[in-house]
Design a protein around this motif. Structure first.
Motif, PDB file in Angstrom:
ATOM      1  N   ALA A 468       0.816  -1.151  -0.405  1.00  0.00           N
ATOM      2  CA  ALA A 468      -0.022  -0.325  -0.041  1.00  0.00           C
ATOM      3  C   ALA A 468       0.985   1.240   0.023  1.00  0.00           C
ATOM      4  O   ALA A 468       1.587   1.229   0.101  1.00  0.00           O
ATOM      5  CB  ALA A 468      -1.285   0.314   1.221  1.00  0.00           C
ATOM      6  N   ALA A 469       0.638   2.304  -0.042  1.00  0.00           N
ATOM      7  CA  ALA A 469       1.373   3.710   0.205  1.00  0.00           C
ATOM      8  C   ALA A 469       1.815   3.963   1.140  1.00  0.00           C
ATOM      9  O   ALA A 469       1.097   3.389   1.997  1.00  0.00           O
ATOM     10  CB  ALA A 469      -0.228   4.925  -0.518  1.00  0.00           C
ATOM     11  N   PRO A 470       2.867   4.175   0.757  1.00  0.00           N
ATOM     12  CA  PRO A 470       3.513   4.930   2.155  1.00  0.00           C
ATOM     13  C   PRO A 470       2.467   5.725   2.656  1.00  0.00           C
ATOM     14  O   PRO A 470       2.459   6.822   2.823  1.00  0.00           O
ATOM     15  CB  PRO A 470       5.134   5.290   2.165  1.00  0.00           C
ATOM     16  CG  PRO A 470       5.126   5.943   0.777  1.00  0.00           C
ATOM     17  CD  PRO A 470       3.834   4.744  -0.478  1.00  0.00           C
ATOM     18  N   VAL A 471       2.832   5.075   4.581  1.00  0.00           N
ATOM     19  CA  VAL A 471       2.266   6.231   5.485  1.00  0.00           C
ATOM     20  C   VAL A 471       3.251   6.106   6.645  1.00  0.00           C
ATOM     21  O   VAL A 471       3.338   5.484   6.886  1.00  0.00           O
ATOM     22  CB  VAL A 471       1.082   5.788   5.933  1.00  0.00           C
ATOM     23  CG1 VAL A 471       0.003   6.172   7.045  1.00  0.00           C
ATOM     24  CG2 VAL A 471      -0.275   5.427   4.881  1.00  0.00           C
ATOM     25  N   ALA A 472       2.824   7.330   7.176  1.00  0.00           N
ATOM     26  CA  ALA A 472       4.639   7.496   8.075  1.00  0.00           C
ATOM     27  C   ALA A 472       3.827   6.830   9.184  1.00  0.00           C
ATOM     28  O   ALA A 472       2.532   6.610  10.413  1.00  0.00           O
ATOM     29  CB  ALA A 472       4.910   9.034   8.563  1.00  0.00           C
ATOM     30  N   GLY A 473       4.744   6.594   9.754  1.00  0.00           N
ATOM     31  CA  GLY A 473       5.198   5.003  10.911  1.00  0.00           C
ATOM     32  C   GLY A 473       4.357   3.210  10.510  1.00  0.00           C
ATOM     33  O   GLY A 473       3.632   3.409  12.023  1.00  0.00           O
ATOM     34  N   GLN A 474       3.789   3.322   9.907  1.00  0.00           N
ATOM     35  CA  GLN A 474       3.249   2.042   9.389  1.00  0.00           C
ATOM     36  C   GLN A 474       3.703   1.439   8.160  1.00  0.00           C
ATOM     37  O   GLN A 474       4.353   2.120   7.070  1.00  0.00           O
ATOM     38  CB  GLN A 474       1.824   1.825   9.368  1.00  0.00           C
ATOM     39  CG  GLN A 474       1.151   2.562   8.377  1.00  0.00           C
ATOM     40  CD  GLN A 474      -0.096   2.588   8.385  1.00  0.00           C
ATOM     41  OE1 GLN A 474      -0.433   2.443   9.750  1.00  0.00           O
ATOM     42  NE2 GLN A 474      -0.993   2.111   7.532  1.00  0.00           N
ATOM     43  N   VAL A 475       3.777   0.452   7.891  1.00  0.00           N
ATOM     44  CA  VAL A 475       4.488  -0.847   6.342  1.00  0.00           C
ATOM     45  C   VAL A 475       2.559  -1.645   6.491  1.00  0.00           C
ATOM     46  O   VAL A 475       2.513  -2.458   7.312  1.00  0.00           O
ATOM     47  CB  VAL A 475       5.206  -1.178   6.525  1.00  0.00           C
ATOM     48  CG1 VAL A 475       4.898  -2.571   5.204  1.00  0.00           C
ATOM     49  CG2 VAL A 475       6.421  -0.615   6.106  1.00  0.00           C
ATOM     50  N   CYS A 476       2.103  -1.130   4.677  1.00  0.00           N
ATOM     51  CA  CYS A 476       0.627  -2.059   5.124  1.00  0.00           C
ATOM     52  C   CYS A 476       1.017  -3.562   3.410  1.00  0.00           C
ATOM     53  O   CYS A 476       1.096  -2.269   2.987  1.00  0.00           O
ATOM     54  CB  CYS A 476      -0.672  -0.910   4.883  1.00  0.00           C
ATOM     55  SG  CYS A 476      -2.118  -2.531   4.526  1.00  0.00           S
ATOM     56  N   PHE A 477       0.246  -4.097   3.788  1.00  0.00           N
ATOM     57  CA  PHE A 477       0.464  -5.088   2.965  1.00  0.00           C
ATOM     58  C   PHE A 477      -1.243  -5.221   2.635  1.00  0.00           C
ATOM     59  O   PHE A 477      -1.777  -5.475   3.153  1.00  0.00           O
ATOM     60  CB  PHE A 477       1.149  -6.319   2.370  1.00  0.00           C
ATOM     61  CG  PHE A 477       2.643  -5.847   1.966  1.00  0.00           C
ATOM     62  CD1 PHE A 477       3.202  -6.740   1.485  1.00  0.00           C
ATOM     63  CD2 PHE A 477       3.105  -6.399   3.482  1.00  0.00           C
ATOM     64  CE1 PHE A 477       4.380  -6.311   1.078  1.00  0.00           C
ATOM     65  CE2 PHE A 477       5.028  -6.073   3.671  1.00  0.00           C
ATOM     66  CZ  PHE A 477       5.438  -6.041   1.975  1.00  0.00           C
ATOM     67  N   ARG A 478      -1.815  -5.144   1.029  1.00  0.00           N
ATOM     68  CA  ARG A 478      -3.202  -5.448   0.856  1.00  0.00           C
ATOM     69  C   ARG A 478      -3.145  -6.738   0.051  1.00  0.00           C
ATOM     70  O   ARG A 478      -2.638  -6.481  -1.198  1.00  0.00           O
ATOM     71  CB  ARG A 478      -3.694  -3.785   0.296  1.00  0.00           C
ATOM     72  CG  ARG A 478      -4.582  -4.250  -0.172  1.00  0.00           C
ATOM     73  CD  ARG A 478      -5.766  -2.120  -0.475  1.00  0.00           C
ATOM     74  NE  ARG A 478      -4.980  -2.035   0.808  1.00  0.00           N
ATOM     75  CZ  ARG A 478      -4.871  -0.599   1.154  1.00  0.00           C
ATOM     76  NH1 ARG A 478      -4.641   0.257   0.315  1.00  0.00           N
ATOM     77  NH2 ARG A 478      -4.878   0.311   1.791  1.00  0.00           N
ATOM     78  N   LEU A 479      -4.378  -7.907   0.217  1.00  0.00           N
ATOM     79  CA  LEU A 479      -4.317  -7.992  -0.551  1.00  0.00           C
ATOM     80  C   LEU A 479      -5.831  -8.495  -1.268  1.00  0.00           C
ATOM     81  O   LEU A 479      -6.782  -7.721   0.082  1.00  0.00           O
ATOM     82  CB  LEU A 479      -3.809 -10.452   0.431  1.00  0.00           C
ATOM     83  CG  LEU A 479      -4.783 -11.006  -0.389  1.00  0.00           C
ATOM     84  CD1 LEU A 479      -4.153 -11.594  -1.553  1.00  0.00           C
ATOM     85  CD2 LEU A 479      -4.774 -11.971   0.638  1.00  0.00           C
ATOM     86  N   THR A 480      -5.992  -8.448  -2.051  1.00  0.00           N
ATOM     87  CA  THR A 480      -7.426  -8.586  -2.786  1.00  0.00           C
ATOM     88  C   THR A 480      -8.355  -9.789  -3.435  1.00  0.00           C
ATOM     89  O   THR A 480      -7.047 -10.010  -3.898  1.00  0.00           O
ATOM     90  CB  THR A 480      -7.781  -6.958  -3.845  1.00  0.00           C
ATOM     91  OG1 THR A 480      -7.104  -6.067  -3.074  1.00  0.00           O
ATOM     92  CG2 THR A 480      -8.804  -6.492  -4.569  1.00  0.00           C
ATOM     93  N   LEU A 481      -9.168  -9.779  -2.842  1.00  0.00           N
ATOM     94  CA  LEU A 481     -10.127 -11.416  -3.024  1.00  0.00           C
ATOM     95  C   LEU A 481     -11.039 -11.250  -3.644  1.00  0.00           C
ATOM     96  O   LEU A 481     -11.688 -10.568  -3.201  1.00  0.00           O
ATOM     97  CB  LEU A 481      -9.727 -12.639  -2.423  1.00  0.00           C
ATOM     98  CG  LEU A 481      -7.936 -12.921  -2.119  1.00  0.00           C
ATOM     99  CD1 LEU A 481      -8.371 -13.980  -1.157  1.00  0.00           C
ATOM    100  CD2 LEU A 481      -6.751 -13.461  -3.578  1.00  0.00           C
TER     101      LEU A 481
END
Length: 484
Positions: A468-481
């Motif tokens: 996912a797009a960078p957000v300060a203070g976090q990392v997010c992986f996005r799974l779409t099904l």
């Protein structure tokens, strides 16, 4: 040594100058080949038209001046100017204006021609109403021939004729002639511009038609991926100039398809052949590890434990390589069965709580997350994402599992507190065997295949896996099904 340094400096300077010149040329070079062709054709045609227009205009100007002079000379030499009664001079003046009216713009009220008749004994016999005072006196030409004179802000072409004591001067208004000529040339220039626009449009159309084979090849190349290397472009309907290009392109696809199939087959075969000896080696190590434990030899026990860990790691790598090889070859068969991923996510949340009791865990999950797919493979994808969140997250930082429905799909976010991922790593995070620099040490287990395999499994289920797009203070992986 100084000579050598001087030569090197000279070469470097020359290379720098050539590079700068190349950069300057590229700045002024149009990137569109079709536009360059259209502009070149238009500019060439326009240059030819302009050259022809200039030559034609000069010819017209010269020819027009010659015609006026000949007409003026013909009037002066005509029999009507030899012995005309004084009462007929106004009619002669009107006739002159009518003769030269064709050389003046339409609707002009100025005199086209002027007439003056003087008798050496009787004085002036006739003078046109528009005769300029500036042309009175000694300024009039004397003798044969035609002369150009200025008066009252006008330019006149004046000729003289004599008949005994009578002297006749006839002048033609050059300003009106020039005005008409400018109007004609203006209309001609507008026509040239319209013609240039039409030529440009035609050149753009023809350049587009000529580029059709290239666009066709481009469309085929854009649509190519690892599972569509069997596409070919027909050269039967292409022009002779592009047929060879199409043939070479098809031959390149043949070689690429053969190489890709050989590489995929080799990866699958190698991974498959390695599974059996690794299983045997793992079994033997486990058996000897049990014996070493019974003999109470801590050094041997630790050595066998380390080897057993490495064998298990190799076995995991081989299994992942085998799945990737099948995915590359389009042979990753997915049994699409309805399942609820909420249960899988609950199990992963429980594992996180058991691994790190103090780590905050945030859940935003609906009661049912219905998808179609293989429970084991999708569980492997989610397990990999959660494992990365635990391994690479900030110590003591939070982990979040969230799911929401959007446009007929389930969007599952696995996020964790983190200082972020550098831009150079974000671009290559899903590459096989790629790991960020800080993760190359063994203190963070892994070989860089998990995310690549997870994405291939997601694609095989008709979904996507992205960072996912960078957000300060976090990392997010996005799974779409796709949702069911």
């Amino acid at each position: 040594m100084r000579d050598g340094d001087g030569v090197g400096a000279g070469v470097s300077a020359g290379a720098g100058t050539g590079t700068d010149a190349g950069v300057r040329r590229s700045m002024f070079r149009l990137r569109s080949f079709r536009l360059r062709i259209a502009l070149t054709a238009t500019a060439t045609a326009l240059a030819g038209i302009l050259a022809l227009s200039v030559a034609a205009s000069l010819t017209i100007v010269h020819r027009r001046a010659t015609i006026i002079d000949r007409m003026l000379s013909a009037h002066l030499a005509g029999p009507g100017f030899q012995a005309t009664p004084q009462a007929l001079w106004p009619a002669t003046d009107a006739q002159l204006n009518a003769s030269f009216s064709a050389f003046a713009p339409d609707g002009t009220t100025e005199a086209y021609a002027i007439l003056r008749v003087d008798d050496a004994r009787l004085g002036p016999l006739y003078r046109s109403p528009g005769w300029p005072r500036e042309l009175d006196g000694a300024g009039l030409p004397d003798g044969a021939g035609l002369h150009t004179m200025d008066g009252a802000g006008r330019s006149w072409r004046i000729g003289q004729a004599s008949s005994g004591p009578v002297t006749i001067w006839v002048g033609v208004n050059r300003n009106l002639s020039d005005a008409q000529l400018r109007a004609s040339l203006t209309r001609f220039g507008v026509a040239v511009l319209v013609l240039a626009a039409l030529i440009g449009a035609l050149a753009w159309y023809l350049a587009g038609r000529a580029m059709r084979p290239v666009r066709h090849l481009t469309d085929v190349i854009v649509g190519l991926d690892a599972n569509q290397l069997d596409q070919r472009v027909s050269a039967a309907e292409e022009d002779v100039e592009f047929a060879q290009l199409v043939t070479v392109f098809n031959a390149m696809l043949d070689r690429l398809q053969r190489s890709f199939l050989q590489a995929a087959r080799f990866s699958g075969d190698a991974a498959h052949e390695l599974k059996t000896p690794l299983a045997i080696l793992q079994g033997e190590l486990e058996r000897h590890f049990a014996r070493a434990g019974a003999g109470a030899d801590p050094v041997l026990e630790q050595g066998l434990a380390d080897m057993l860990d490495e064998v298990r790691r190799l076995d995991s790598i081989v299994r992942k390589l085998l799945l990737l090889a099948r995915a590359d070859a389009g042979q990753l068969a997915i049994p699409l069965c309805p399942l609820n991923l909420r249960a899988t996510l609950d199990e992963l949340a429980e594992d996180i709580s058991l691994l790190d009791v103090e780590r905050p865990l945030h859940l935003a999950l609906p009661d049912r997350i219905g998808v179609r797919g293989d429970a084991e493979l999708l569980g492997q994808v989610l397990q990999n994402l959660v494992s990365n969140a635990v391994k690479y997250g900030s110590p003591g930082g939070w982990i979040s599992l969230a799911a929401r429905a959007k446009d007929g799909h389930w969007v599952i976010d696995v996020a964790n507190a983190s200082n972020g991922i550098a831009a150079e790593h974000r671009l290559r995070l899903f590459d096989r065997f790629y790991r960020a620099d800080q993760a190359h040490q063994r203190r963070v287990p892994g070989v860089g295949l998990g995310l690549s395999l997870a994405r291939d499994i997601a694609v095989a289920h008709g979904g996507t896996l992205d960072l996912a797009a960078p957000v300060a203070g976090q990392v997010c992986f996005r799974l779409t099904l796709p949702a069911v």
